[in-house]
Design a protein around this motif. Structure first.
Motif, short mmCIF file in Angstrom:
data_model
loop_
_atom_site.label_atom_id
_atom_site.label_comp_id
_atom_site.label_asym_id
_atom_site.label_seq_id
_atom_site.Cartn_x
_atom_site.Cartn_y
_atom_site.Cartn_z
N GLU A 1 0.80 -1.22 0.00
CA GLU A 1 0.00 0.00 0.00
C GLU A 1 0.83 1.27 0.00
O GLU A 1 0.40 2.30 -0.50
CB GLU A 1 -0.96 0.00 1.19
N ASP A 2 2.06 1.21 0.52
CA ASP A 2 2.91 2.40 0.54
C ASP A 2 3.82 2.48 -0.69
O ASP A 2 4.69 3.34 -0.76
CB ASP A 2 3.74 2.45 1.83
N GLY A 3 3.63 1.56 -1.68
CA GLY A 3 4.43 1.56 -2.89
C GLY A 3 5.68 0.71 -2.81
O GLY A 3 6.34 0.47 -3.81
N SER A 4 6.02 0.24 -1.61
CA SER A 4 7.20 -0.61 -1.47
C SER A 4 6.86 -2.02 -1.96
O SER A 4 5.71 -2.33 -2.27
CB SER A 4 7.71 -0.61 -0.02
N ILE A 5 7.87 -2.87 -2.02
CA ILE A 5 7.72 -4.22 -2.56
C ILE A 5 8.00 -5.25 -1.48
O ILE A 5 9.03 -5.21 -0.82
CB ILE A 5 8.70 -4.45 -3.74
N GLY A 6 7.06 -6.17 -1.32
CA GLY A 6 7.22 -7.26 -0.38
C GLY A 6 7.38 -8.57 -1.11
O GLY A 6 7.08 -8.68 -2.31
N TYR A 7 7.84 -9.57 -0.39
CA TYR A 7 8.02 -10.90 -0.96
C TYR A 7 7.57 -11.93 0.06
O TYR A 7 7.83 -11.79 1.26
CB TYR A 7 9.50 -11.14 -1.30
N MET A 8 6.88 -12.96 -0.42
CA MET A 8 6.47 -14.09 0.41
C MET A 8 6.94 -15.36 -0.29
O MET A 8 6.57 -15.60 -1.44
CB MET A 8 4.97 -14.13 0.59
N SER A 9 7.76 -16.14 0.40
CA SER A 9 8.25 -17.39 -0.19
C SER A 9 7.28 -18.52 0.09
O SER A 9 6.42 -18.42 0.98
CB SER A 9 9.63 -17.74 0.36
N SER A 10 7.44 -19.60 -0.62
CA SER A 10 6.63 -20.78 -0.37
C SER A 10 7.14 -21.56 0.85
O SER A 10 6.49 -22.48 1.31
CB SER A 10 6.62 -21.69 -1.60
N GLU B 1 12.05 -0.54 -1.85
CA GLU B 1 11.18 0.62 -1.63
C GLU B 1 10.36 0.99 -2.86
O GLU B 1 9.39 1.73 -2.75
CB GLU B 1 12.01 1.82 -1.18
N SER B 2 10.74 0.44 -4.03
CA SER B 2 10.04 0.77 -5.28
C SER B 2 10.30 -0.31 -6.31
O SER B 2 11.19 -1.16 -6.13
CB SER B 2 10.54 2.11 -5.82
N ILE B 3 9.56 -0.25 -7.41
CA ILE B 3 9.80 -1.17 -8.52
C ILE B 3 11.22 -0.98 -9.05
O ILE B 3 11.92 -1.96 -9.33
CB ILE B 3 8.77 -0.95 -9.66
N ASP B 4 11.66 0.27 -9.19
CA ASP B 4 13.03 0.51 -9.68
C ASP B 4 14.06 -0.15 -8.76
O ASP B 4 15.01 -0.78 -9.24
CB ASP B 4 13.32 2.01 -9.80
N ASP B 5 13.90 0.01 -7.45
CA ASP B 5 14.84 -0.63 -6.51
C ASP B 5 14.79 -2.15 -6.63
O ASP B 5 15.82 -2.82 -6.54
CB ASP B 5 14.53 -0.23 -5.07
N LEU B 6 13.60 -2.70 -6.85
CA LEU B 6 13.47 -4.15 -7.03
C LEU B 6 14.22 -4.60 -8.28
O LEU B 6 14.97 -5.59 -8.24
CB LEU B 6 12.00 -4.56 -7.12
N ILE B 7 14.02 -3.90 -9.38
CA ILE B 7 14.70 -4.27 -10.63
C ILE B 7 16.21 -4.21 -10.43
O ILE B 7 16.94 -5.12 -10.85
CB ILE B 7 14.26 -3.37 -11.80
N HIS B 8 16.69 -3.19 -9.77
CA HIS B 8 18.14 -3.08 -9.50
C HIS B 8 18.61 -4.25 -8.63
O HIS B 8 19.68 -4.82 -8.89
CB HIS B 8 18.47 -1.76 -8.83
N LEU B 9 17.83 -4.62 -7.62
CA LEU B 9 18.19 -5.76 -6.77
C LEU B 9 18.25 -7.04 -7.60
O LEU B 9 19.22 -7.80 -7.51
CB LEU B 9 17.18 -5.92 -5.63
N LEU B 10 17.24 -7.29 -8.42
CA LEU B 10 17.21 -8.50 -9.24
C LEU B 10 18.38 -8.54 -10.21
O LEU B 10 19.07 -9.56 -10.35
CB LEU B 10 15.89 -8.59 -10.01
N VAL B 11 18.61 -7.43 -10.91
CA VAL B 11 19.62 -7.38 -11.96
C VAL B 11 21.04 -7.43 -11.40
O VAL B 11 21.88 -8.17 -11.91
CB VAL B 11 19.42 -6.13 -12.85
N TYR B 12 21.31 -6.68 -10.37
CA TYR B 12 22.69 -6.58 -9.91
C TYR B 12 23.08 -7.62 -8.86
O TYR B 12 24.26 -7.92 -8.71
CB TYR B 12 22.99 -5.16 -9.41
N SER B 13 22.12 -8.17 -8.15
CA SER B 13 22.48 -9.24 -7.22
C SER B 13 22.18 -10.61 -7.82
O SER B 13 22.62 -11.63 -7.30
CB SER B 13 21.77 -9.08 -5.88
N ILE B 14 21.44 -10.64 -8.92
CA ILE B 14 21.06 -11.81 -9.70
C ILE B 14 20.26 -12.82 -8.85
O ILE B 14 19.12 -13.09 -9.16
CB ILE B 14 22.24 -12.48 -10.42
N CYS B 15 20.81 -13.36 -7.82
CA CYS B 15 20.11 -14.30 -6.94
C CYS B 15 19.99 -13.65 -5.56
O CYS B 15 20.73 -13.99 -4.64
CB CYS B 15 20.88 -15.62 -6.84
N TRP B 16 19.06 -12.71 -5.41
CA TRP B 16 19.00 -11.91 -4.19
C TRP B 16 18.85 -12.76 -2.94
O TRP B 16 19.32 -12.37 -1.87
CB TRP B 16 17.90 -10.84 -4.28
#
Length: 180
Positions: A61-70, A79-94
């Motif tokens: 609801e605040d625009g940040s990104i959460g994750y729930m694993s199985s 904190e944002s979609i842009d930050d998520l994309i950077h995390l995925l791309v630059y850490s590859i396996c976050w």
């Protein structure tokens, strides 16, 4: 940059993105997997992507990104979609950067980031990675430790994003956090 728009408009790029980062964009935001009504969350949000292991990415609801694993982990990861994309791309396996003891100071984090990054890139299709980065208009190099610090800060920001499993006996079990 509107990474979502770029990925939604190019299905081949989206397929490469998914193959590299185990990240499948949903066509539209949906209700989170509440495990047949047995799971509740500390913040409202919608699922917008999934991974191959059954995990979900939630825009909160605040625009940040959460994750729930199985596997019973839940937390904010960006904190944002842009930050998520950077995390995925630059850490590859976050997921492989979740050892909280490595975030005690910048020197330790920098060493940890470089060691993990070198190991992960040794078995990653870096030609495909470079193509994805180029099409998204991202620099091919960045300070991975800075990206990871943003991940850690987002995960620990109050209010925490938490999931709760409602047991058959009426008790409630909180999901584990993303860091160990």
């Amino acid at each position: 940059m509107d990474y979502l728009k770029i990925l939604h408009e190019d299905s081949n790029l989206a397929a490469d993105f998914d193959a590299l980062f185990d990240f499948f964009w949903l066509n539209e935001p949906t209700e989170r997997d509440e495990i047949e009504g047995k799971c509740t969350f500390s913040m409202d949000g919608k699922a917008f992507a999934r991974d191959g292991a059954g995990g979900e990415y939630h825009q909160l609801e605040d625009g940040s990104i959460g994750y729930m694993s199985s596997e019973g982990e839940c937390g904010r990861i960006a904190e944002s979609i842009d930050d998520l994309i950077h995390l995925l791309v630059y850490s590859i396996c976050w997921h492989d950067y979740s050892d909280s003891s490595q975030y005690k100071d910048i020197s330790t984090l920098d060493t940890y980031a470089n060691e993990r990054h070198n190991q992960i890139t040794s078995y990653t299709d870096m030609d495909k990675w470079e193509y994805v980065v180029k099409v998204l208009g991202m620099p091919s190099e960045t300070n991975v430790a800075a990206v990871l610090q943003k991940f850690y800060d987002a995960a620990n920001r109050e209010p925490l994003y938490q999931g709760f499993y409602h047991e058959e006996d009426g008790s409630i079990t909180p999901y584990e956090g993303l860091f160990f």
